[in-house]
Design a protein around this motif. Structure first.
Motif, PDB file in Angstrom:
ATOM      1  N   ILE A  74       0.829  -1.206   0.000  1.00 12.85           N
ATOM      2  CA  ILE A  74       0.000   0.000   0.000  1.00 12.85           C
ATOM      3  C   ILE A  74       0.864   1.258   0.000  1.00 12.85           C
ATOM      4  N   SER A  75       1.886   1.276   0.850  1.00 17.00           N
ATOM      5  CA  SER A  75       2.704   2.493   0.938  1.00 17.00           C
ATOM      6  C   SER A  75       3.487   2.746  -0.346  1.00 17.00           C
ATOM      7  N   LEU A  76       4.040   1.709  -0.951  1.00 19.07           N
ATOM      8  CA  LEU A  76       4.792   1.926  -2.195  1.00 19.07           C
ATOM      9  C   LEU A  76       3.880   2.336  -3.340  1.00 19.07           C
ATOM     10  N   PHE A  77       2.675   1.757  -3.414  1.00 12.61           N
ATOM     11  CA  PHE A  77       1.743   2.149  -4.470  1.00 12.61           C
ATOM     12  C   PHE A  77       1.337   3.607  -4.312  1.00 12.61           C
ATOM     13  N   LEU A  78       1.039   4.012  -3.075  1.00  8.37           N
ATOM     14  CA  LEU A  78       0.671   5.405  -2.837  1.00  8.37           C
ATOM     15  C   LEU A  78       1.845   6.346  -3.109  1.00  8.37           C
ATOM     16  N   LEU A  79       3.056   5.911  -2.785  1.00 12.09           N
ATOM     17  CA  LEU A  79       4.240   6.726  -3.044  1.00 12.09           C
ATOM     18  C   LEU A  79       4.439   6.943  -4.543  1.00 12.09           C
ATOM     19  N   VAL A  80       4.291   5.893  -5.326  1.00 11.82           N
ATOM     20  CA  VAL A  80       4.462   6.021  -6.781  1.00 11.82           C
ATOM     21  C   VAL A  80       3.372   6.907  -7.368  1.00 11.82           C
ATOM     22  N   THR A  81       2.140   6.708  -6.921  1.00  9.53           N
ATOM     23  CA  THR A  81       1.034   7.520  -7.433  1.00  9.53           C
ATOM     24  C   THR A  81       1.220   8.994  -7.070  1.00  9.53           C
ATOM     25  N   VAL A 124      10.210   1.129 -10.358  1.00  2.00           N
ATOM     26  CA  VAL A 124       9.030   0.354  -9.945  1.00  2.00           C
ATOM     27  C   VAL A 124       9.188  -1.106 -10.345  1.00  2.00           C
ATOM     28  N   LEU A 125       9.685  -1.370 -11.533  1.00  2.00           N
ATOM     29  CA  LEU A 125       9.882  -2.764 -11.956  1.00  2.00           C
ATOM     30  C   LEU A 125      10.978  -3.444 -11.145  1.00  2.00           C
ATOM     31  N   THR A 126      12.014  -2.706 -10.778  1.00  2.00           N
ATOM     32  CA  THR A 126      13.067  -3.275  -9.926  1.00  2.00           C
ATOM     33  C   THR A 126      12.521  -3.631  -8.548  1.00  2.00           C
ATOM     34  N   VAL A 127      11.697  -2.764  -7.984  1.00  2.00           N
ATOM     35  CA  VAL A 127      11.079  -3.062  -6.687  1.00  2.00           C
ATOM     36  C   VAL A 127      10.152  -4.273  -6.801  1.00  2.00           C
ATOM     37  N   ALA A 128       9.469  -4.423  -7.922  1.00  2.00           N
ATOM     38  CA  ALA A 128       8.601  -5.587  -8.120  1.00  2.00           C
ATOM     39  C   ALA A 128       9.421  -6.875  -8.162  1.00  2.00           C
ATOM     40  N   VAL A 129      10.574  -6.845  -8.815  1.00  2.00           N
ATOM     41  CA  VAL A 129      11.439  -8.029  -8.852  1.00  2.00           C
ATOM     42  C   VAL A 129      11.974  -8.347  -7.461  1.00  2.00           C
ATOM     43  N   TRP A 137       4.030 -11.300  -2.299  1.00  2.00           N
ATOM     44  CA  TRP A 137       3.203 -11.344  -3.501  1.00  2.00           C
ATOM     45  C   TRP A 137       2.270 -10.148  -3.614  1.00  2.00           C
ATOM     46  N   ARG A 138       1.787  -9.635  -2.517  1.00  2.00           N
ATOM     47  CA  ARG A 138       0.907  -8.473  -2.586  1.00  2.00           C
ATOM     48  C   ARG A 138       1.686  -7.238  -3.042  1.00  2.00           C
ATOM     49  N   THR A 139       2.922  -7.126  -2.620  1.00  2.00           N
ATOM     50  CA  THR A 139       3.759  -6.021  -3.069  1.00  2.00           C
ATOM     51  C   THR A 139       4.071  -6.164  -4.555  1.00  2.00           C
ATOM     52  N   VAL A 144       3.284  -4.099  -9.920  1.00  2.00           N
ATOM     53  CA  VAL A 144       2.919  -4.318 -11.323  1.00  2.00           C
ATOM     54  C   VAL A 144       1.800  -3.353 -11.713  1.00  2.00           C
ATOM     55  N   LEU A 145       0.823  -3.156 -10.811  1.00  2.00           N
ATOM     56  CA  LEU A 145      -0.229  -2.169 -11.091  1.00  2.00           C
ATOM     57  C   LEU A 145       0.354  -0.761 -11.181  1.00  2.00           C
ATOM     58  N   ALA A 146       1.301  -0.450 -10.305  1.00  2.00           N
ATOM     59  CA  ALA A 146       1.961   0.854 -10.373  1.00  2.00           C
ATOM     60  C   ALA A 146       2.757   0.987 -11.669  1.00  2.00           C
ATOM     61  N   ALA A 147       3.397  -0.099 -12.114  1.00  2.00           N
ATOM     62  CA  ALA A 147       4.145  -0.064 -13.375  1.00  2.00           C
ATOM     63  C   ALA A 147       3.196   0.170 -14.557  1.00  2.00           C
ATOM     64  N   LEU A 148       2.015  -0.425 -14.501  1.00  2.00           N
ATOM     65  CA  LEU A 148       1.029  -0.168 -15.557  1.00  2.00           C
ATOM     66  C   LEU A 148       0.579   1.292 -15.538  1.00  2.00           C
ATOM     67  N   LEU A 149       0.413   1.858 -14.354  1.00  2.00           N
ATOM     68  CA  LEU A 149       0.051   3.267 -14.231  1.00  2.00           C
ATOM     69  C   LEU A 149       1.158   4.169 -14.772  1.00  2.00           C
ATOM     70  N   VAL A 150       2.395   3.883 -14.383  1.00  2.00           N
ATOM     71  CA  VAL A 150       3.530   4.679 -14.864  1.00  2.00           C
ATOM     72  C   VAL A 150       3.686   4.511 -16.377  1.00  2.00           C
ATOM     73  N   GLY A 151       3.492   3.286 -16.864  1.00  2.00           N
ATOM     74  CA  GLY A 151       3.569   3.059 -18.309  1.00  2.00           C
ATOM     75  C   GLY A 151       2.498   3.824 -19.063  1.00  2.00           C
ATOM     76  N   GLY A 152       1.297   3.896 -18.495  1.00  2.00           N
ATOM     77  CA  GLY A 152       0.227   4.680 -19.123  1.00  2.00           C
ATOM     78  C   GLY A 152       0.551   6.156 -19.163  1.00  2.00           C
ATOM     79  N   VAL A 153       1.093   6.677 -18.064  1.00  2.00           N
ATOM     80  CA  VAL A 153       1.491   8.092 -18.037  1.00  2.00           C
ATOM     81  C   VAL A 153       2.614   8.342 -19.036  1.00  2.00           C
ATOM     82  N   LEU A 154       3.555   7.406 -19.119  1.00  2.00           N
ATOM     83  CA  LEU A 154       4.661   7.542 -20.069  1.00  2.00           C
ATOM     84  C   LEU A 154       4.162   7.520 -21.505  1.00  2.00           C
TER      85      LEU A 154
END
Length: 177
Positions: A74-81, A124-129, A137-139, A144-154
């Protein structure tokens, strides 16, 4: 003094001796129960494996506890967003505002924003790995959801850059365009 009847008749026993007698009987009863609950001895072949203790410290040997995993997810997703929103508003928006209509400065701000977003995607992808290695697994799912969000913004930023920088003389896709 209290009278306690033993096997042969009443016996005078002081209170301290009576307490010691009861404690010793209780200790014998508890210790026999404790021996009955012990685990069976380990198999000798398992003792020959010297890697058992070394494998316990490895991150993939045990899954991350659920609470820790959810807290990181939760904290990393909110941080990326929050980083994406703040970079879009203050990074790109303030640079474009400060350019005062100078197109070269606006272009520099747009390219810098694209570059920062690409770096964030790699992070974000490095943190996912890393979360996958630590079996969180929840992280992994959150990253991965955050990476999709960042990819969409990119993709949106690059599409905006591409549409604003096409040459007006090229109408169709040909070799000379």
């Amino acid at each position: 003094m209290a009278g306690v009847s033993g096997g042969g008749g009443p016996v005078d026993v002081e209170r301290g001796e009576l307490f010691a007698l009861l404690v010793s009987q209780l200790h014998v009863e508890v210790s026999t129960r404790a021996h009955a609950r012990r685990r069976p001895p380990r198999h000798p072949a398992g003792m020959a494996n010297s890697f058992g203790a070394a494998e316990r410290w490895r991150p993939w040997s045990h899954p991350t506890p659920r609470g820790v995993d959810l807290a990181f997810a939760i904290s990393l997703f909110l941080l990326v967003t929050a980083w994406l929103v703040l970079d879009w508003v203050f990074g790109l928006g303030m640079d474009v505002w400060a350019a005062q209509g100078d197109q070269s400065q606006i272009d520099v701000a747009g390219l810098a924003h694209i570059s920062r977003t690409q770096v964030l995607l790699v992070v974000v992808l490095t943190v996912a790995v890393l979360a996958g290695i630590y079996r969180a697994w929840r992280t992994v799912v959150a990253q991965v959801l955050a990476a999709l969000l960042v990819g969409g913004v990119l993709m949106a930023a690059q599409h905006q850059w591409d549409t604003s920088h096409t040459s007006p003389g090229c109408i169709r896709y040909a070799a000379h365009c």
